[in-house]
Design a protein around this motif. Structure first.
Motif, mmCIF file in Angstrom:
data_model
loop_
_atom_site.group_PDB
_atom_site.id
_atom_site.type_symbol
_atom_site.label_atom_id
_atom_site.label_comp_id
_atom_site.label_asym_id
_atom_site.label_seq_id
_atom_site.Cartn_x
_atom_site.Cartn_y
_atom_site.Cartn_z
ATOM 1 N N GLU A 157 -9.112 -3.766 -0.044
ATOM 2 C CA GLU A 157 -8.209 -4.715 0.635
ATOM 3 C C GLU A 157 -8.967 -5.905 1.231
ATOM 4 N N VAL A 187 0.855 -1.189 0.000
ATOM 5 C CA VAL A 187 0.000 0.000 0.000
ATOM 6 C C VAL A 187 0.895 1.245 0.000
ATOM 7 N N ALA A 240 -10.177 2.267 0.047
ATOM 8 C CA ALA A 240 -9.000 1.379 -0.034
ATOM 9 C C ALA A 240 -9.186 0.160 0.866
ATOM 10 N N VAL A 281 -3.438 0.479 -3.901
ATOM 11 C CA VAL A 281 -3.761 -0.705 -3.102
ATOM 12 C C VAL A 281 -3.556 -1.939 -3.975
ATOM 13 N N VAL A 335 -3.858 -1.147 4.615
ATOM 14 C CA VAL A 335 -4.464 0.183 4.537
ATOM 15 C C VAL A 335 -4.538 0.797 5.944
#
Lengths: 97, 454
Positions: free
Chosen positions: B452, B170, B448, B421, B201
């Motif tokens: 994830e 990330v 994000a 990401v 994240v």
């Protein structure tokens, strides 16, 4: 602005770079290549458009006129390539009278 | 575990240092790492602090008192040690961070492969023999190789997001003005921004929380309150309008990247997001605009490297002019010299209006493209890079590398926050870019996090 070209030696002198002959020769083509890329901008109509220096308005704030921390001399001088008498030493700047 | 005392900060750094000893000869993420100082800092870490005892690697263009700060350049590699802490360093230090080594980078952050480092080659830990991206390639590699749980990088035209994408980690570029640039060695002052690279994240959010905020020593840092970046992290994407800019899916986009991004758009739609096609019509002019503005600012910023106060000084100069010219000639690598020449040229008499002033006006149009688009969407999604990481040494024409930054550069020109990401990939890592309006990092992180979550 057809065939844009940078006089590499002249600009290097302005930029205080002492390039070798080999560098001047090898830089010319890639730099002209980038200039050709920039020519694309001529297509854009920018009449009446304000230039952007920063992505948003930046104030120039004034701080109070008070004494502020400054770097101690020894810390500042630790990175100086040459020094003498607690000062940075450079070749003579002022010409002989 | 750290706070509960189940594990000691010294144990963590011992294990990480062992990893580095075993594998960094192959990866080349670090330019320097002081194991003695790291162990000492870990031993006295205050675990009650938000990042107490957490090791974080620093890109080698951010000053940490007493550390080297080479900027990947011979100019500063000989003898420079930072006489002060950068703004982010100060904040991380007061949050309890253990500074964990100095990461490799393209010289003065000029490049997107870390191949322009004058000091070392860095391999992509996800695919040896491939570039890690750049310019924060060492930071991305350090995180991807599990040398460090997180690292700090800087992003002028994609230098956090693109290496994060190439290494499968990330990478967050905050809004211009969100994080202090004081003590970051300046490349292009109106574009540079510091941000985190991490494995999750949430880690990026935690680090942003620590480094964001006003710094009186950087007049471009905004005197605005910093929200809590963890509050909305798990709110999902339901009802959010996600803009898909057609210009970012143009010719030259590798099919494997296109498919990965399109699959993710479908997945977000299944979670309740609403895809909206948008247009950013001046995208095709962004690279040209950037390669006028960034070198112009660099040519001015790098004039401070003159061989007088710090860094390389040529031996036995005849006079002061020769000291400047020869010190710079000997200290800078070819890409830095080319960009200084380019920047000096576009600012020189007779060319200023045609190039620099014109580019600043096109920058306004690019900024307005985003303003117009955000009337129709809450966030924008795109690829980070048009291809996965190429092989080391494969690039023969720098202009081709420049053009590959087309998806990341507009964000810096507009000063927006954006994140890369990792997406699922069978081959080399591929990153998804999310862009939100200025200062909307919370929303950025929220989307994000949804990407994830698998």
């Amino acid at each position: 602005m057809s065939h844009p070209h940078i006089d590499v030696r002249r600009i290097a002198t302005l930029a205080r770079l002492e390039l070798s002959e080999e560098e001047v020769a090898s830089f010319s083509a890639p730099l002209d290549g980038v200039l050709a890329l920039m020519e694309k901008l001529a297509q854009v109509d920018t009449a009446g458009i304000e230039p952007t220096s920063y992505p948003m308005p930046i104030d120039a704030p004034m701080r109070e006129d008070i004494a502020w921390q400054s770097m101690p001399t020894d810390l500042f001088l630790q990175n100086a390539p040459e020094q003498a008498q607690q000062q940075i030493r450079v070749p003579k700047v002022v010409a002989d009278a | 575990m750290l706070v509960k005392g189940e594990i000691q900060s010294t144990d963590i750094v011992d294990e990480l240092l062992e990893n580095v000893t075993q594998r960094d000869a192959e990866i080349g993420a670090f330019l320097s790492i002081d194991a003695v100082a790291i162990r000492a800092a870990a031993a006295k870490a205050d675990l009650s602090l938000p990042l107490g005892g957490i090791p974080i690697a620093m890109k080698d263009n951010i000053n940490v008192l007493g550390d080297p700060c080479t900027c990947g350049s011979k100019f500063l590699a000989e003898n420079y040690h930072s006489p002060y802490d950068a703004g982010v360093t100060r904040r991380l230090r007061s949050a309890g961070v253990v500074f964990f080594g100095r990461t490799n980078m393209d010289e003065f952050a000029m490049g997107s492969a870390t191949e322009n480092s004058a000091l070392q080659r860095t391999n992509n830990p996800a695919a040896l023999g491939h570039i890690p991206g750049g310019s924060s390639g060492g930071s991305a590699a350090a995180v991807a190789a599990h040398f460090s749980p997180a690292a700090i990088g800087s992003d002028t035209g994609g230098s956090i997001r693109q290496p994060a994408s190439h290494c499968g980690v990330v990478g967050l570029k905050p809004s211009y003005g969100r994080v202090s640039r004081y003590g970051l060695v300046a490349f292009a002052s109106s574009l540079d921004q510091i941000g985190p690279l991490s494995r999750t994240v949430e880690d990026a959010a935690i680090i942003l929380q620590a480094i964001a905020g006003h710094d009186p020593l950087d007049s471009t840092s905004l005197p605005l309150p910093v929200p809590n970046y963890l509050t909305n992290l798990h709110q999902g994407v339901k009802g959010l309008r996600i803009g898909i800019p057609k210009e970012y899916f143009a010719a030259g986009l590798a099919s494997v990247v296109r498919e990965a991004v399109e699959k993710e758009i479908v997945r977000l739609q299944e979670q309740g997001a609403i895809p909206v096609e948008i247009s950013l019509p001046h995208t095709e002019y962004a690279v040209a605009t950037y390669y006028i503005i960034a070198p112009a600012e660099a040519s001015s910023n790098l004039s401070r490297f003159d061989g007088v106060r710090y860094g390389h000084r040529a031996a036995n100069p005849a006079d002061i002019l020769s000291l400047y010219q020869r010190s710079r000639e000997e200290g800078f690598g070819p890409e830095v010299k080319r960009r200084i020449i380019l920047g000096t040229y576009v600012l020189s008499s007779g060319y200023y209006d045609a190039y620099y002033n014109k580019a600043q006006k096109v920058r306004t149009l690019i900024r307005k493209d985003f303003e117009n688009a955000f009337a129709f969407c809450d966030a924008i999604i795109s690829p980070v890079a048009p291809t996965a990481a190429r092989k080391i040494g494969e690039c023969t024409d720098p202009v081709q590398d420049y053009l590959a930054d087309v998806c990341t550069i507009p964000v810096n020109l507009a000063g927006l926050p954006a994140i890369s990401v990792p997406l699922p990939s069978d081959g080399l890592p591929i990153g998804l870019q999310i862009i939100t309006p200025h200062l909307q990092e919370s929303l950025l992180l929220q989307i994000a996090q949804a990407v994830e979550n698998r």
